[in-house]
Design a protein around this motif. Structure first.
Motif, PDB file in Angstrom:
ATOM      1  N   SER A  29       5.523   9.359   8.851  1.00  0.00           N
ATOM      2  CA  SER A  29       5.553   8.657   7.669  1.00  0.00           C
ATOM      3  C   SER A  29       7.059   8.763   7.577  1.00  0.00           C
ATOM      4  O   SER A  29       7.758   8.085   6.546  1.00  0.00           O
ATOM      5  N   SER A  30       7.989  10.197   7.833  1.00  0.00           N
ATOM      6  CA  SER A  30       9.695  10.047   7.159  1.00  0.00           C
ATOM      7  C   SER A  30       9.769   9.208   8.594  1.00  0.00           C
ATOM      8  O   SER A  30      10.955   9.088   8.016  1.00  0.00           O
ATOM      9  N   TRP A  52      10.111   3.616   6.269  1.00  0.00           N
ATOM     10  CA  TRP A  52       9.337   4.175   6.496  1.00  0.00           C
ATOM     11  C   TRP A  52       9.229   3.915   4.481  1.00  0.00           C
ATOM     12  O   TRP A  52       7.391   4.294   4.256  1.00  0.00           O
ATOM     13  N   ARG A  53       9.421   3.382   3.758  1.00  0.00           N
ATOM     14  CA  ARG A  53       9.256   2.296   3.052  1.00  0.00           C
ATOM     15  C   ARG A  53       7.984   0.686   3.134  1.00  0.00           C
ATOM     16  O   ARG A  53       8.319   0.415   2.894  1.00  0.00           O
ATOM     17  N   GLU A  55       9.985  -1.532   5.277  1.00  0.00           N
ATOM     18  CA  GLU A  55      11.201  -2.981   4.642  1.00  0.00           C
ATOM     19  C   GLU A  55      11.407  -2.565   6.397  1.00  0.00           C
ATOM     20  O   GLU A  55      11.074  -2.074   7.248  1.00  0.00           O
TER      21      GLU A  55
END
Length: 125
Positions: A29-30, A52-53, A55
């Protein structure tokens, strides 16, 4: 991180394919994840990336036709490819990068740390 791409194949123009890229490791996830492609005799080029967010960024050549997504619970990213064209024919590679912070750097394959083995996509006219 080890990456395993799958889902390529032969499809007629106008058809669809969904590529998958499964990753090992607990820090999936990073990572910024990307899809790149390389046609015969050409350099590897950017197709899509997801941060990771969540985008997103797409190359102009695939925008509106391809969709990148990620499932962090399954350590997997996907590339849904619709309205395929013969010029989409290439080997598609997934990539993972830990320190790829800007949109411009995310389009640069040299910024990525790990690569999958590639999956062939062939679009017939």
């Amino acid at each position: 991180v080890q990456l395993q791409a799958s889902g390529g194949g032969l499809v007629q123009a106008g058809g669809s394919l969904r590529l998958s890229c499964a990753a090992s490791g607990r820090t999936f996830s990073s990572y910024v994840m990307g899809w790149f492609r390389q046609a015969p005799g050409k350099e590897r080029e950017f197709a899509a990336t997801i941060g990771w967010r969540g985008e997103l960024d797409y190359a102009d050549s695939v925008k509106g036709r391809f969709t990148i997504s990620r499932d962090n619970a399954k350590n997997t990213i996907y590339l849904q490819m619709n309205s395929l064209k013969p010029e989409d024919t290439a080997v598609y590679y997934c990539a993972a990068g830990l320190s790829v912070h800007t949109y411009s750097s995310r389009r640069d394959p040299s910024e990525y740390d790990y690569w999958g083995q590639g999956t062939q996509v062939t679009v017939s006219s």
